[in-house]
Design a protein around this motif. Structure first.
Motif, PDB file in Angstrom:
ATOM      1  N   LEU A 150      37.971  92.907  91.333  1.00 21.59           N
ATOM      2  CA  LEU A 150      37.037  94.021  91.229  1.00 21.59           C
ATOM      3  C   LEU A 150      35.573  93.575  91.275  1.00 21.59           C
ATOM      4  N   GLY A 151      35.335  92.273  91.338  1.00 20.62           N
ATOM      5  CA  GLY A 151      33.974  91.766  91.420  1.00 20.62           C
ATOM      6  C   GLY A 151      33.174  91.986  90.150  1.00 20.62           C
ATOM      7  N   LEU A 152      33.842  91.840  88.992  1.00 20.33           N
ATOM      8  CA  LEU A 152      33.173  92.098  87.722  1.00 20.33           C
ATOM      9  C   LEU A 152      32.285  90.930  87.318  1.00 20.33           C
ATOM     10  N   LYS A 153      31.425  91.159  86.326  1.00 26.00           N
ATOM     11  CA  LYS A 153      30.606  90.076  85.785  1.00 26.00           C
ATOM     12  C   LYS A 153      30.346  90.342  84.315  1.00 26.00           C
ATOM     13  N   GLY A 154      29.764  89.338  83.653  1.00 25.73           N
ATOM     14  CA  GLY A 154      29.504  89.479  82.231  1.00 25.73           C
ATOM     15  C   GLY A 154      30.793  89.484  81.433  1.00 25.73           C
ATOM     16  N   ILE A 155      30.728  90.028  80.225  1.00 22.28           N
ATOM     17  CA  ILE A 155      31.892  90.083  79.323  1.00 22.28           C
ATOM     18  C   ILE A 155      32.606  91.413  79.515  1.00 22.28           C
ATOM     19  N   CYS A 156      33.873  91.350  79.864  1.00 17.07           N
ATOM     20  CA  CYS A 156      34.684  92.557  80.043  1.00 17.07           C
ATOM     21  C   CYS A 156      35.941  92.449  79.189  1.00 17.07           C
ATOM     22  N   ARG A 157      36.608  93.582  79.015  1.00 17.20           N
ATOM     23  CA  ARG A 157      37.884  93.609  78.305  1.00 17.20           C
ATOM     24  C   ARG A 157      38.853  94.461  79.103  1.00 17.20           C
ATOM     25  N   ILE A 158      40.065  93.924  79.308  1.00 17.30           N
ATOM     26  CA  ILE A 158      41.065  94.650  80.089  1.00 17.30           C
ATOM     27  C   ILE A 158      42.293  94.868  79.213  1.00 17.30           C
ATOM     28  N   ASP A 159      42.786  96.101  79.213  1.00 16.53           N
ATOM     29  CA  ASP A 159      43.894  96.499  78.341  1.00 16.53           C
ATOM     30  C   ASP A 159      45.186  96.644  79.132  1.00 16.53           C
ATOM     31  N   PHE A 160      46.293  96.253  78.486  1.00 19.06           N
ATOM     32  CA  PHE A 160      47.608  96.293  79.114  1.00 19.06           C
ATOM     33  C   PHE A 160      48.656  96.755  78.103  1.00 19.06           C
ATOM     34  N   ILE A 161      49.792  97.187  78.621  1.00 18.99           N
ATOM     35  CA  ILE A 161      50.992  97.413  77.816  1.00 18.99           C
ATOM     36  C   ILE A 161      52.137  96.636  78.450  1.00 18.99           C
ATOM     37  N   PHE A 162      52.826  95.825  77.641  1.00 20.87           N
ATOM     38  CA  PHE A 162      54.005  95.107  78.128  1.00 20.87           C
ATOM     39  C   PHE A 162      55.172  96.095  78.162  1.00 20.87           C
ATOM     40  N   HIS A 163      55.460  96.579  79.347  1.00 26.04           N
ATOM     41  CA  HIS A 163      56.530  97.558  79.536  1.00 26.04           C
ATOM     42  C   HIS A 163      57.657  96.901  80.333  1.00 26.04           C
ATOM     43  N   GLU A 164      58.834  96.903  79.739  1.00 26.92           N
ATOM     44  CA  GLU A 164      60.002  96.260  80.358  1.00 26.92           C
ATOM     45  C   GLU A 164      59.695  94.805  80.727  1.00 26.92           C
ATOM     46  N   GLY A 165      58.972  94.144  79.799  1.00 28.35           N
ATOM     47  CA  GLY A 165      58.718  92.711  79.941  1.00 28.35           C
ATOM     48  C   GLY A 165      57.562  92.325  80.831  1.00 28.35           C
ATOM     49  N   LYS A 166      56.867  93.337  81.440  1.00 29.31           N
ATOM     50  CA  LYS A 166      55.775  93.050  82.361  1.00 29.31           C
ATOM     51  C   LYS A 166      54.483  93.694  81.906  1.00 29.31           C
ATOM     52  N   PRO A 167      53.329  92.986  81.990  1.00 31.40           N
ATOM     53  CA  PRO A 167      52.066  93.627  81.614  1.00 31.40           C
ATOM     54  C   PRO A 167      51.671  94.695  82.633  1.00 31.40           C
ATOM     55  N   HIS A 168      51.486  95.916  82.152  1.00 33.78           N
ATOM     56  CA  HIS A 168      51.050  97.033  82.984  1.00 33.78           C
ATOM     57  C   HIS A 168      49.590  97.349  82.665  1.00 33.78           C
ATOM     58  N   PHE A 169      48.784  97.447  83.686  1.00 32.75           N
ATOM     59  CA  PHE A 169      47.359  97.727  83.526  1.00 32.75           C
ATOM     60  C   PHE A 169      47.130  99.110  82.931  1.00 32.75           C
ATOM     61  N   VAL A 170      46.194  99.197  81.973  1.00 30.73           N
ATOM     62  CA  VAL A 170      45.801 100.475  81.380  1.00 30.73           C
ATOM     63  C   VAL A 170      44.371 100.836  81.794  1.00 30.73           C
ATOM     64  N   GLU A 171      43.406  99.976  81.457  1.00 26.02           N
ATOM     65  CA  GLU A 171      42.023 100.247  81.840  1.00 26.02           C
ATOM     66  C   GLU A 171      41.170  98.997  81.656  1.00 26.02           C
ATOM     67  N   VAL A 172      39.976  99.041  82.248  1.00 25.79           N
ATOM     68  CA  VAL A 172      39.015  97.952  82.105  1.00 25.79           C
ATOM     69  C   VAL A 172      37.752  98.497  81.450  1.00 25.79           C
ATOM     70  N   ASN A 173      37.191  97.716  80.535  1.00 25.66           N
ATOM     71  CA  ASN A 173      35.940  98.072  79.856  1.00 25.66           C
ATOM     72  C   ASN A 173      34.880  97.045  80.260  1.00 25.66           C
ATOM     73  N   THR A 174      33.867  97.488  80.988  1.00 25.73           N
ATOM     74  CA  THR A 174      32.838  96.552  81.429  1.00 25.73           C
ATOM     75  C   THR A 174      31.741  96.351  80.393  1.00 25.73           C
ATOM     76  N   ASN A 175      31.641  97.252  79.413  1.00 21.54           N
ATOM     77  CA  ASN A 175      30.749  97.079  78.261  1.00 21.54           C
ATOM     78  C   ASN A 175      31.579  97.252  76.994  1.00 21.54           C
ATOM     79  N   PRO A 176      32.425  96.289  76.673  1.00 20.78           N
ATOM     80  CA  PRO A 176      33.335  96.458  75.527  1.00 20.78           C
ATOM     81  C   PRO A 176      32.590  96.468  74.202  1.00 20.78           C
ATOM     82  N   GLY A 177      33.246  97.049  73.196  1.00 23.14           N
ATOM     83  CA  GLY A 177      32.664  97.111  71.865  1.00 23.14           C
ATOM     84  C   GLY A 177      32.399  95.727  71.294  1.00 23.14           C
TER      85      GLY A 177
END
Length: 322
Positions: A261-288
């Motif tokens: 995605l060509g991101l920069k700086g500090i980011c946070r990416i959220d996932f859920i392990f569903h049926e043994g595999k990480p599934h993407f939920v969302e990306v935070n480009t300005n995380p808390g």
């Protein structure tokens, strides 16, 4: 810090963390509040209006103060959706978040999912609704077939779980949509993924993407709600209770998405392990970045001090702008 969305108070807390952490012997730090009622530099509780023509202000002695760089901790609009980034870029002022296009694209969940799905990134099934669309029986049938129940209803462009509901049956759908439309006129409805929820920090300070230790999220309730995030009603376990393969999988996917995605700086990416595999939920480009937030815990687990991390983020932004 601040912003125009429901997240502005959380952003003020994040900004306060950065102000407190930066090395005062190296930087002259100012807290700039970007709020709906105006833009202000706040010094000892006194507000000084920002001149939006050049992003400057005059202090108590009428001296004009300009900035060498901006540490961007705004969650939501206008600091996480590309607007502030574009404005600062036009003024030639470096800032620590992603560029305006990458910020705008990733702030839009629908667009991010569309891009990543074309690369085969695992994710939930989803349906989109705009405010004013007719929620008739054909739509409800499509929703039941493609997404099913339970499902999540969430604003397309919002964070911190504002406006998010877990819907168990069709009869609760309209109320959940009304709740989400309070935050955004575009809404995303996603299938429920059962499994361990994790969040992974990632940053690039000039030597390639570096992935932080994985945080496992264990909410007291059904999901990682606004209350769970900021009222202590969840456990954030760092490092996550994953085996080596699971850790490698989700950290590798985090790095791949960051680079793709060509991101920069500090980011946070959220996932859920569903049926043994990480599934993407969302990306935070300005995380808390407040004391309740995940990223500071992950940096601590990695043995990195926030004073060093935030300082390096500023230095990289300045170098990249020169």
């Amino acid at each position: 810090m601040g912003g125009y969305s429901s997240e502005y108070e959380i952003s003020l807390n994040s900004g306060a963390t950065v102000v407190a952490s930066l090395d005062k012997e190296k930087y002259q730090v100012y807290a700039v509040h970007i709020l709906t009622e105006g833009w202000f530099c706040v010094i000892d509780g006194e507000r000084f209006t920002i001149d939006r023509g050049d992003f400057s202000f005059k202090d108590a002695s009428a001296k004009k103060v300009t900035f060498d760089a901006c540490y961007n901790t705004i969650h939501g609009t206008p600091g996480e959706d590309g607007k502030l980034q574009a404005y600062l870029e036009l003024l030639g002022i470096p800032q620590t978040s992603c560029g305006f296009y990458e910020s705008a694209m990733t702030f839009n969940k629908r667009d991010t999912l569309s891009v990543l799905s074309s690369y085969g990134v695992p994710m939930a099934q989803s349906v989109y609704v705009n405010k004013g669309d007719e929620i008739d029986m054909s739509f409800k049938n499509l929703l039941a077939i493609k997404v099913g129940y339970p499902c999540f209803v969430k604003p397309n462009r919002a964070g911190s779980s504002y406006g998010v509901s877990k819907v168990y049956k069709e009869g609760d759908l309209i109320a959940a949509l009304d709740n989400a439309f309070k935050e955004d006129n575009q809404v995303l409805i996603e299938s429920f993924l059962s499994g361990t929820e994790v969040s992974v920090g990632v940053y690039d300070f000039g030597n390639g993407a570096e992935v932080l230790p994985v945080c496992e999220i264990v909410p007291d309730g059904d999901f990682f709600s606004l209350e769970a995030k900021y009222s202590g009603k969840s456990q954030e376990i760092v490092p996550a209770r994953l085996d080596e393969r699971e850790t490698a999988d989700v950290q590798g996917l985090t790095k791949g998405i960051y680079e793709l995605l060509g991101l920069k700086g500090i980011c946070r990416i959220d996932f859920i392990f569903h049926e043994g595999k990480p599934h993407f939920v969302e990306v935070n480009t300005n995380p808390g970045l407040s004391k309740e937030s995940i990223i500071p815990r992950e940096f601590k687990a990695a043995g990195l001090l926030l004073t060093e991390v935030f300082g390096e983020a500023i230095e990289v932004a300045i170098r990249n702008n020169s």
